[in-house]
Design a protein around this motif. Structure first.
Motif, mmCIF file in Angstrom:
data_model
loop_
_atom_site.group_PDB
_atom_site.id
_atom_site.type_symbol
_atom_site.label_atom_id
_atom_site.label_comp_id
_atom_site.label_asym_id
_atom_site.label_seq_id
_atom_site.Cartn_x
_atom_site.Cartn_y
_atom_site.Cartn_z
ATOM 1 N N ASP A 178 0.813 -1.215 0.000
ATOM 2 C CA ASP A 178 0.000 0.000 0.000
ATOM 3 C C ASP A 178 0.849 1.269 0.000
ATOM 4 O OD1 ASP A 178 -2.417 1.336 -0.018
ATOM 5 O OD2 ASP A 178 -2.577 1.414 2.152
ATOM 6 N N PHE A 179 1.880 1.287 -0.845
ATOM 7 C CA PHE A 179 2.756 2.463 -0.948
ATOM 8 C C PHE A 179 1.961 3.666 -1.435
ATOM 9 C CE2 PHE A 179 5.801 4.895 -3.730
ATOM 10 C CZ PHE A 179 6.519 5.472 -2.690
ATOM 11 N N SER A 180 2.054 4.779 -0.705
ATOM 12 C CA SER A 180 1.311 5.993 -1.053
ATOM 13 C C SER A 180 1.920 7.162 -0.300
ATOM 14 C CB SER A 180 -0.165 5.838 -0.662
ATOM 15 O OG SER A 180 -0.285 5.682 0.749
ATOM 16 N N VAL A 181 1.359 8.337 -0.508
ATOM 17 C CA VAL A 181 1.842 9.528 0.197
ATOM 18 C C VAL A 181 1.766 9.325 1.698
ATOM 19 C CG1 VAL A 181 1.337 11.963 0.667
ATOM 20 C CG2 VAL A 181 1.299 11.108 -1.685
ATOM 21 N N SER A 182 0.691 8.718 2.155
ATOM 22 C CA SER A 182 0.510 8.521 3.595
ATOM 23 C C SER A 182 1.210 7.275 4.116
ATOM 24 C CB SER A 182 -0.988 8.425 3.922
ATOM 25 O OG SER A 182 -1.575 7.331 3.242
ATOM 26 N N ASN A 183 1.793 6.489 3.218
ATOM 27 C CA ASN A 183 2.405 5.227 3.647
ATOM 28 C C ASN A 183 3.729 5.003 2.921
ATOM 29 O OD1 ASN A 183 2.579 2.822 5.055
ATOM 30 N ND2 ASN A 183 1.450 1.661 3.518
ATOM 31 N N PRO A 184 4.819 5.592 3.411
ATOM 32 C CA PRO A 184 6.140 5.386 2.794
ATOM 33 C C PRO A 184 6.530 3.913 2.821
ATOM 34 C CG PRO A 184 6.176 7.226 4.343
ATOM 35 C CD PRO A 184 4.873 6.523 4.541
ATOM 36 N N PHE A 185 7.465 3.547 1.965
ATOM 37 C CA PHE A 185 7.896 2.151 1.831
ATOM 38 C C PHE A 185 9.352 2.014 2.246
ATOM 39 C CE2 PHE A 185 9.900 -1.147 -0.902
ATOM 40 C CZ PHE A 185 9.253 -2.258 -0.369
ATOM 41 N N THR A 186 9.603 1.132 3.207
ATOM 42 C CA THR A 186 10.969 0.856 3.642
ATOM 43 C C THR A 186 11.571 -0.186 2.713
ATOM 44 O OG1 THR A 186 10.430 1.363 5.940
ATOM 45 C CG2 THR A 186 12.434 0.091 5.543
ATOM 46 N N LEU A 187 12.509 0.245 1.888
ATOM 47 C CA LEU A 187 13.106 -0.623 0.875
ATOM 48 C C LEU A 187 14.170 -1.542 1.464
ATOM 49 C CD1 LEU A 187 13.625 -1.509 -2.055
ATOM 50 C CD2 LEU A 187 15.076 0.511 -2.325
ATOM 51 N N ALA A 188 14.998 -1.020 2.346
ATOM 52 C CA ALA A 188 16.075 -1.812 2.944
ATOM 53 C C ALA A 188 16.280 -1.353 4.382
ATOM 54 C CB ALA A 188 17.366 -1.657 2.147
ATOM 55 N N GLU A 189 16.601 -2.306 5.247
ATOM 56 C CA GLU A 189 16.733 -2.017 6.670
ATOM 57 C C GLU A 189 18.164 -2.227 7.147
ATOM 58 O OE1 GLU A 189 12.303 -3.116 8.337
ATOM 59 O OE2 GLU A 189 13.800 -4.720 8.289
ATOM 60 N N ASP A 190 18.522 -1.442 8.139
ATOM 61 C CA ASP A 190 19.801 -1.589 8.834
ATOM 62 C C ASP A 190 20.984 -1.564 7.859
ATOM 63 O OD1 ASP A 190 21.158 -1.689 11.179
ATOM 64 O OD2 ASP A 190 20.894 -3.834 11.534
ATOM 65 N N ILE A 191 21.019 -0.544 7.013
ATOM 66 C CA ILE A 191 22.100 -0.438 6.028
ATOM 67 C C ILE A 191 23.367 0.098 6.695
ATOM 68 C CG2 ILE A 191 20.498 -0.078 4.119
ATOM 69 C CD1 ILE A 191 21.171 2.919 4.278
ATOM 70 N N THR A 192 24.497 -0.080 6.044
ATOM 71 C CA THR A 192 25.773 0.373 6.593
ATOM 72 C C THR A 192 25.899 1.890 6.484
ATOM 73 O OG1 THR A 192 26.924 0.184 4.483
ATOM 74 C CG2 THR A 192 26.862 -1.786 5.892
ATOM 75 N N ASP A 193 26.816 2.429 7.257
ATOM 76 C CA ASP A 193 27.070 3.875 7.201
ATOM 77 C C ASP A 193 27.529 4.302 5.805
ATOM 78 O OD1 ASP A 193 26.395 4.123 9.847
ATOM 79 O OD2 ASP A 193 28.454 4.023 10.587
ATOM 80 N N ALA A 194 28.332 3.444 5.168
ATOM 81 C CA ALA A 194 28.861 3.786 3.840
ATOM 82 C C ALA A 194 27.743 3.910 2.810
ATOM 83 C CB ALA A 194 29.876 2.731 3.402
ATOM 84 N N VAL A 195 26.796 2.967 2.830
ATOM 85 C CA VAL A 195 25.671 3.019 1.888
ATOM 86 C C VAL A 195 24.797 4.231 2.190
ATOM 87 C CG1 VAL A 195 23.570 1.840 1.142
ATOM 88 C CG2 VAL A 195 25.667 0.537 1.457
ATOM 89 N N ALA A 196 24.555 4.473 3.475
ATOM 90 C CA ALA A 196 23.727 5.618 3.860
ATOM 91 C C ALA A 196 24.341 6.924 3.366
ATOM 92 C CB ALA A 196 23.554 5.647 5.374
ATOM 93 N N LEU A 197 25.653 7.055 3.525
ATOM 94 C CA LEU A 197 26.342 8.271 3.093
ATOM 95 C C LEU A 197 26.242 8.456 1.580
ATOM 96 C CD1 LEU A 197 28.105 10.694 3.803
ATOM 97 C CD2 LEU A 197 30.116 9.198 3.595
ATOM 98 N N LYS A 198 26.406 7.361 0.825
ATOM 99 C CA LYS A 198 26.343 7.436 -0.627
ATOM 100 C C LYS A 198 24.958 7.858 -1.101
ATOM 101 C CE LYS A 198 28.143 6.932 -4.719
ATOM 102 N NZ LYS A 198 29.153 7.892 -5.193
ATOM 103 N N ILE A 199 23.921 7.313 -0.482
ATOM 104 C CA ILE A 199 22.549 7.659 -0.868
ATOM 105 C C ILE A 199 22.277 9.133 -0.578
ATOM 106 C CG2 ILE A 199 20.113 7.269 -0.299
ATOM 107 C CD1 ILE A 199 20.800 4.321 0.094
ATOM 108 N N LYS A 200 22.780 9.589 0.551
ATOM 109 C CA LYS A 200 22.591 11.004 0.887
ATOM 110 C C LYS A 200 23.314 11.907 -0.112
ATOM 111 C CE LYS A 200 22.033 10.166 5.856
ATOM 112 N NZ LYS A 200 22.668 10.291 7.196
ATOM 113 N N GLU A 201 24.505 11.479 -0.541
ATOM 114 C CA GLU A 201 25.268 12.272 -1.506
ATOM 115 C C GLU A 201 24.549 12.354 -2.854
ATOM 116 O OE1 GLU A 201 29.007 10.324 -1.645
ATOM 117 O OE2 GLU A 201 29.828 11.338 0.115
ATOM 118 N N LEU A 202 23.897 11.248 -3.253
ATOM 119 C CA LEU A 202 23.186 11.230 -4.533
ATOM 120 C C LEU A 202 21.972 12.151 -4.524
ATOM 121 C CD1 LEU A 202 23.339 7.418 -5.369
ATOM 122 C CD2 LEU A 202 24.599 9.264 -6.502
#
Length: 660
Positions: A178-202
């Protein structure tokens, strides 16, 4: 003469009002002309949506405030429909997939199609049926038909097979959740700091890294059956009801144990943001209407150190008996109760499992022949054997059928109603104290003959045998043998029931509750695992630790005193003397060898201590352990921990409070 001032005041007031009207006219004109486009866009706003802000789950502590299940910060990749544009969704997903793949991290994919080319169906028939219905295909459609339909539905023709399968797996899961404006979708959980940083940079629109609390078990093997598990919401969890309660589809809920039983307290209250969008789905405003409120803290009755000692002693006992000539044990359980409150101080089951690897090990655990996922302490039912005899003796004393001085002559063979029953020995003339000490079956055959099954069961039910203990999590009720358990009941069944056989089967916690009811003076409480519920910051008490009385038995003090003396004689002179005759404090006990239809007998042991002022009761069962007396060393180790070990009290420096 008096009219002049009045006219003057009216003129002043009229002038002021004229100025005000002029200001508003200019303002409205400016709004309508200079900012016409802006205000027209606001008037064209099509809708606003509420979005939940996740609340931290409450934590679970032991009775002294030591953490058992708490939260740590984790980073999740979340897709937000407010900013994610449909035209870019496949490219966006492929970018994130490639990032996660290079770091060896997984993502959510619930599509019931294999990743092989050509594709095949998965193993879950219900999931396959749901997919076919979602795609508008017949139930005889092939896996390739479903795959081709999704390639077209999601516009994936230009991608490679691997890319197609990965993208459609995520998009199908997004739709299912039920992905929608009122219901965000968690694609991946507990990711590493390196992946998190890269996504933020993009800085990809619609893709964000959320810092969220995630469950962490401090003592990974301490009381897993009690603490329980959490997991994602599935169809069988009644999504419609949960949605009405404010849950989002990617929330976690309690699946078993305290995590499930205390869900309403642990969950907390999500905050709310209102997102307003225009007709082109551009964000006009984001307003936080309420902040999230963290869940409550559950303080268990469990003593972490006693629980650990019980688990270790149980494992050692089972392993020591495995493969012996007169035993072949691979499993068991033990429960420790506070006799005055029925707080569960420890409840151990063996074999057990590691909570942090539960999900990855689930299939192996579920298929293990010794059932490590099974909570034997609360759900396992076992014949009590001779540990049932104190209940029958108490019934006879209370009914004045015998006194402490009454003597029967055990001649090994008991004959009545043209039937013959045998004792294990020739005990001669004995009273109830000696009968308990030597576990004389003959004596209890006589009591069964005089009491009858209905009177026996009346008193056994007062002690909670065959009834739920009322504990917060799933338990078995056991069975109290009687006419209601069989299509036909005869005299011989009554005789066998009196020595803990026939259809009698009880859980370890029932056995501990039964002996606690006797030695505390005759009050049966509701057994419980939750000592207190406090606010997340521990400053407020939501639920206190007042015990609930289930029933008063009305047992006479002299009858109780006789049973206690008989159980003391078991540990000093009887079947448990080898372990407890020289113990530093006096212990009341009763051993039991429970016959079963297939396999070696179970070893059963019940005990209370100290004798003169009982504090705790213990019930232990070793499956196929052979003899009740062989279980005594396990009980001794638990008593050692409770009475003679230093108990560390946890002090939470943040709260700066020493918990009782």
């Amino acid at each position: 003469m008096q009219k002049k001032p009045i006219f003057k005041r009216l003129a002043v007031i009229s002038g002021i009002m004229a100025v005000i009207m002029l200001i508003y006219t200019v303002k409205f004109g400016y709004m309508q002309l200079a900012n016409a486009d802006y205000y027209r866009s606001l008037s064209d706003t099509t809708y606003s949506q509420k979005v939940n802000i996740k609340a931290a789950r409450g934590e679970i502590l032991d009775r002294y405030g030591r953490p058992l299940a708490q939260n740590r910060q984790s980073q999740n990749v979340v897709l937000n429909a407010v900013y994610l544009k449909n035209a870019d969704i496949n490219t966006t997903l492929l970018t994130i997939i490639n990032l996660l793949k290079t770091s060896g991290q997984s993502w959510k994919d619930e599509l019931p199609l294999t990743a092989d080319n050509p594709v095949n169906y998965g193993t879950d028939i219900a999931e396959i049926t749901d997919m076919q219905k979602y795609l508008g295909l017949n139930d005889y459609s092939t896996a390739q038909n479903c795959y081709d339909a999704m390639v077209q539905k999601y516009g994936l023709a230009r991608y490679s097979f691997e890319e197609q399968r990965n993208i459609m797996g995520i998009r199908y899961t997004m739709d299912a959740r039920d992905f929608s404006v009122s219901n965000p979708f968690t694609l991946a959980e507990d990711i590493t700091d390196a992946v998190a940083l890269k996504i933020k940079e993009l800085n990809i629109p619609g893709v964000q890294v959320d810092i969220v609390p995630v469950r962490e078990y401090i003592e990974i093997d301490i009381a897993p059956h009690i603490i329980g598990t959490i997991g994602p919401i599935y169809a069988e969890d009644d999504w419609n009801t949960l949605k009405q309660k404010g849950y989002a589809y990617d929330d976690k809920i309690g699946k078993s144990g305290i995590e499930q039983a205390m869900e309403e307290y642990l969950r907390g209250k999500p905050g709310v943001q209102r997102v307003t969008l225009d007709k082109n789905n551009n964000v006009v405003s984001v307003v936080t209407e309420s902040e999230p409120v963290a869940g409550n803290t559950i303080m268990l009755t469990i003593d972490r150190d006693l629980q650990r000692a019980a688990q270790n002693a149980l494992a050692k006992m089972v392993d020591s008996l495995a493969g012996k000539e007169d035993s072949d044990s691979h499993a068991g359980a033990v429960v420790v109760l506070d006799v005055n409150t029925f707080e569960v101080l420890a409840a151990a089951t063996y074999p057990s499992y590691d909570m942090n690897t539960y999900k990855t090990d689930y299939t192996e655990l579920a298929q293990n022949e010794y059932k490590p996922l099974y909570n034997r302490a609360l759900q396992g039912v076992y014949p009590p054997g001779s540990t049932f005899k104190p209940a029958i003796a108490l019934a006879a004393l209370q009914e004045n059928i015998i006194t402490e001085q009454t003597v029967f002559n055990c001649v090994h063979t008991f004959r009545a109603n043209e039937m013959t029953f045998k004792c294990l020995g020739y005990h001669g003339k004995i009273n109830v104290l000696t009968a308990l000490e030597k576990s004389c079956n003959y004596f209890f055959f006589e009591l069964a003959d005089r009491l009858g099954i209905n009177t026996m069961n009346k008193y056994c039910q007062l002690m909670g045998l065959g009834l739920p203990t009322g504990i917060e999590i799933s338990e078995s009720s056991g069975t109290l043998a009687g006419p209601s358990t069989r299509s036909s009941w005869n005299y011989g069944d009554t005789i066998q029931a009196a020595i803990g056989q026939s259809d009698n089967v009880f859980t370890p916690i029932q056995m501990a509750a039964y002996i606690s009811t006797i030695v505390n003076g005759g009050t049966r409480y509701n057994a419980h695992l939750v000592k207190e519920i406090r606010s997340y910051d521990m400053q407020e008490t939501v639920k206190d630790d007042t015990p609930t009385v289930l029933n008063e038995t009305g047992f006479r003090d002299d009858a109780i005193a006789t049973i206690k003396k008989g159980m003391l004689s078991v540990s000093l002179e009887g079947t448990a003397r080898s372990i407890f005759s020289n113990y530093p404090l006096e212990v009341g006990a009763k051993t039991g060898t429970a016959e079963i239809s297939n396999g070696l007998d179970h070893g059963v042991f019940i005990a209370f201590a100290p004798y003169d002022d009982p504090e705790i009761a213990i019930a232990a069962v070793i499956e196929n352990g052979g003899h009740g007396s062989s279980v005594a060393p396990l009980v001794k180790e638990i008593l050692d921990q409770y009475f003679f070990a230093e108990n560390e009290v946890y002090n939470d420096q943040q709260v700066n409070t020493l918990l009782p």
